[in-house]
Motif scaffolding. Sequence first.
Motif, PDB file in Angstrom:
ATOM      1  N   GLU A   3       0.705  -0.986  -0.088  1.00  0.00           N
ATOM      2  CA  GLU A   3      -0.082   0.154   0.106  1.00  0.00           C
ATOM      3  C   GLU A   3       0.740   1.518  -0.211  1.00  0.00           C
ATOM      4  O   GLU A   3       0.673   2.107  -0.431  1.00  0.00           O
ATOM      5  N   SER A   4       1.613   1.162   0.984  1.00  0.00           N
ATOM      6  CA  SER A   4       2.965   2.200   0.754  1.00  0.00           C
ATOM      7  C   SER A   4       3.286   2.548  -0.683  1.00  0.00           C
ATOM      8  O   SER A   4       3.834   4.030  -0.963  1.00  0.00           O
ATOM      9  N   ILE A   5       3.717   1.595  -1.917  1.00  0.00           N
ATOM     10  CA  ILE A   5       3.833   1.699  -3.068  1.00  0.00           C
ATOM     11  C   ILE A   5       2.739   1.578  -4.025  1.00  0.00           C
ATOM     12  O   ILE A   5       3.335   2.155  -5.066  1.00  0.00           O
ATOM     13  N   GLY A   6       1.740   2.216  -3.622  1.00  0.00           N
ATOM     14  CA  GLY A   6       0.253   2.662  -4.731  1.00  0.00           C
ATOM     15  C   GLY A   6      -0.719   1.584  -5.101  1.00  0.00           C
ATOM     16  O   GLY A   6      -1.470   1.994  -5.967  1.00  0.00           O
ATOM     17  N   TYR A   7       0.346   0.206  -4.131  1.00  0.00           N
ATOM     18  CA  TYR A   7      -1.448  -1.218  -4.176  1.00  0.00           C
ATOM     19  C   TYR A   7      -2.270  -0.369  -3.196  1.00  0.00           C
ATOM     20  O   TYR A   7      -2.496  -0.351  -2.320  1.00  0.00           O
ATOM     21  N   SER A   8      -3.199  -1.479  -3.524  1.00  0.00           N
ATOM     22  CA  SER A   8      -4.596  -1.298  -2.937  1.00  0.00           C
ATOM     23  C   SER A   8      -4.710  -3.026  -2.203  1.00  0.00           C
ATOM     24  O   SER A   8      -4.577  -3.925  -3.355  1.00  0.00           O
ATOM     25  N   ILE A  59      -3.509 -10.835  -0.834  1.00  0.00           N
ATOM     26  CA  ILE A  59      -2.002 -10.087  -1.206  1.00  0.00           C
ATOM     27  C   ILE A  59      -2.001 -10.541  -2.768  1.00  0.00           C
ATOM     28  O   ILE A  59      -1.145  -9.824  -4.268  1.00  0.00           O
ATOM     29  N   LYS A  60      -2.051 -11.744  -2.993  1.00  0.00           N
ATOM     30  CA  LYS A  60      -1.150 -12.239  -4.109  1.00  0.00           C
ATOM     31  C   LYS A  60      -1.978 -11.780  -5.140  1.00  0.00           C
ATOM     32  O   LYS A  60      -0.826 -11.304  -6.334  1.00  0.00           O
ATOM     33  N   SER A  61      -2.873 -11.101  -5.351  1.00  0.00           N
ATOM     34  CA  SER A  61      -4.282 -11.657  -5.859  1.00  0.00           C
ATOM     35  C   SER A  61      -3.764  -9.982  -6.721  1.00  0.00           C
ATOM     36  O   SER A  61      -4.382  -9.620  -7.782  1.00  0.00           O
TER      37      SER A  61
END
Length: 132
Positions: free
Chosen positions: A35-40, A71-73
């Motif tokens: 999340e800190s690098i932009g992933y939801s 997380i994987k998906s």
Amino acid sequence: MLINPKTNWTSNDFYNFGDLNKVEVNIQIVANYLESIGYSIPLEEVVTNRDMFDIDFISSINRVERNLDSIKSNMITPPSYEEMKVWTNKMGFDFNDANRYEKNLLLLHKWAQLIYESYKYCGEFICGEEVI
């Protein structure tokens, strides 16, 4: 950084509440990093306060599986990632499952770091005529 991943569980080892707490803490660490690098990364509840009096049911183990799968998906599936199980009555959790959790978390964390390192950052680039 992940908390003490153990990937060499054997049939002689004992898996207890602290080990499952650690898995869930590490799930949260990987999700927060992504999340800190932009992933939801949508996670279900993360439980990290088990003690020796808690009893985990199939629903809890399936929730851990779904969180790992989430997380994987929501990023890239690392090579050699072992797919989730859907637990039912009379399935036995053993050292192979403990190793799968820990190895998958290590893979997910490593790939999250590789994703971050692959970002190209640039500053402001100015070109054109200079005024003399």
